[in-house]
Scaffold this motif. Sequence first.
Motif, PDB file in Angstrom:
ATOM      1  N   SER A 268      -7.632  -0.199   3.701  1.00 21.63           N
ATOM      2  CA  SER A 268      -6.355  -0.911   3.774  1.00 21.63           C
ATOM      3  C   SER A 268      -5.246  -0.074   3.143  1.00 21.63           C
ATOM      4  CB  SER A 268      -6.457  -2.263   3.077  1.00 21.63           C
ATOM      5  OG  SER A 268      -6.864  -2.106   1.734  1.00 21.63           O
ATOM      6  N   VAL A 269      -4.125  -0.016   3.851  1.00 19.83           N
ATOM      7  CA  VAL A 269      -2.964   0.749   3.408  1.00 19.83           C
ATOM      8  C   VAL A 269      -1.756  -0.181   3.352  1.00 19.83           C
ATOM      9  CG1 VAL A 269      -1.434   2.694   3.904  1.00 19.83           C
ATOM     10  CG2 VAL A 269      -3.863   2.852   4.466  1.00 19.83           C
ATOM     11  N   LEU A 270      -1.065  -0.154   2.228  1.00 21.78           N
ATOM     12  CA  LEU A 270       0.178  -0.907   2.084  1.00 21.78           C
ATOM     13  C   LEU A 270       1.331   0.070   1.963  1.00 21.78           C
ATOM     14  CD1 LEU A 270       1.878  -3.480   1.538  1.00 21.78           C
ATOM     15  CD2 LEU A 270       1.334  -3.169  -0.891  1.00 21.78           C
ATOM     16  N   ILE A 271       2.335  -0.081   2.794  1.00 18.84           N
ATOM     17  CA  ILE A 271       3.528   0.761   2.722  1.00 18.84           C
ATOM     18  C   ILE A 271       4.677  -0.076   2.169  1.00 18.84           C
ATOM     19  CG2 ILE A 271       5.209   2.120   4.029  1.00 18.84           C
ATOM     20  CD1 ILE A 271       2.943   2.713   6.026  1.00 18.84           C
ATOM     21  N   VAL A 272       5.225   0.381   1.042  1.00 21.37           N
ATOM     22  CA  VAL A 272       6.342  -0.317   0.412  1.00 21.37           C
ATOM     23  C   VAL A 272       7.617   0.440   0.755  1.00 21.37           C
ATOM     24  CG1 VAL A 272       7.354  -1.112  -1.749  1.00 21.37           C
ATOM     25  CG2 VAL A 272       4.865  -1.099  -1.479  1.00 21.37           C
ATOM     26  N   GLY A 273       8.480  -0.206   1.532  1.00 22.39           N
ATOM     27  CA  GLY A 273       9.713   0.440   1.961  1.00 22.39           C
ATOM     28  C   GLY A 273       9.821   0.471   3.474  1.00 22.39           C
ATOM     29  N   LYS A 274      11.016   0.171   3.975  1.00 14.15           N
ATOM     30  CA  LYS A 274      11.234   0.139   5.423  1.00 14.15           C
ATOM     31  C   LYS A 274      12.334   1.107   5.854  1.00 14.15           C
ATOM     32  CE  LYS A 274       9.409  -4.461   6.324  1.00 14.15           C
ATOM     33  NZ  LYS A 274       9.590  -5.748   7.047  1.00 14.15           N
ATOM     34  N   GLY A 275      12.461   2.220   5.112  1.00 11.18           N
ATOM     35  CA  GLY A 275      13.421   3.250   5.465  1.00 11.18           C
ATOM     36  C   GLY A 275      12.842   4.201   6.495  1.00 11.18           C
ATOM     37  N   ASN A 276      13.394   5.407   6.565  1.00 14.33           N
ATOM     38  CA  ASN A 276      12.968   6.390   7.568  1.00 14.33           C
ATOM     39  C   ASN A 276      11.492   6.757   7.441  1.00 14.33           C
ATOM     40  OD1 ASN A 276      15.571   6.532   8.642  1.00 14.33           O
ATOM     41  ND2 ASN A 276      16.178   8.173   7.261  1.00 14.33           N
ATOM     42  N   VAL A 277      11.080   7.143   6.222  1.00 17.60           N
ATOM     43  CA  VAL A 277       9.699   7.577   6.014  1.00 17.60           C
ATOM     44  C   VAL A 277       8.731   6.420   6.200  1.00 17.60           C
ATOM     45  CG1 VAL A 277       8.063   8.535   4.345  1.00 17.60           C
ATOM     46  CG2 VAL A 277      10.374   9.458   4.478  1.00 17.60           C
ATOM     47  N   GLY A 278       9.024   5.291   5.574  1.00 20.56           N
ATOM     48  CA  GLY A 278       8.144   4.133   5.671  1.00 20.56           C
ATOM     49  C   GLY A 278       7.943   3.667   7.099  1.00 20.56           C
TER      50      GLY A 278
END
Length: 231
Positions: A3-13
Amino acid sequence: MISVLIVGKGNVGTHLYKAFLNADNFIVTQVNSRKLESVPKADVTIIAVSDDAIAEVSSKITNSFVVHTSGACSIKELKNHTRKGVFYMLQSFSKEKPVNFLDIPFCLESENKEDYKLLEQLANSIGVKIFNINSEQRKALHVAAVFVNNFTNHLYKIGNDICNTNNVPFEVLQPLITETSEKIKELSPKKAQTGPAIRKDKKTIKNHLELLNKEQQKIYKILTKSIQNGN
């Protein structure tokens, strides 16, 4: 499944989230960095936020393994009390432009070998160019990247301004830009250097300066001197 959680919804995220959606053996979730009251549990939490926000955001996360994606920040910028790492991709990301992760270098760092293997597994699921890079090396890489990318792009902008001022299509320069980027795959940048500065062509340099405004002249003179000094 990992499971992977990505925090952030900018360019990289945004690009990372889309990439992991298509990766095998991974479950990916993405949350806004401003909504950390109920962060989902995950094997790896990737913080993809601005450098200034890494410390604050990471301090609010209790998941077992937290990494950031910054090129300029040390692993020590993470303020979570669990395991730490870095998942840095050396590329310029814009939401509007697709990227090919197979072409992107992944620069990884962790506090132990087991976590490094996990980051390697993540990187290998979407890319192929994996490098073990520590915080000091990554800082140097990031500065180098600013020179070859951000500063170079600003020079493209100046070139575009000069073209606009003189009613010349900027697209005329595109083959030259492409040739230079291709050339340095075979030659060192020093050996690939051409132009009036390296030739010490004073007449051409003088003619160029007469065409430029004051700010452009300053930049032209600094770069000409740097080329001629071999810096």
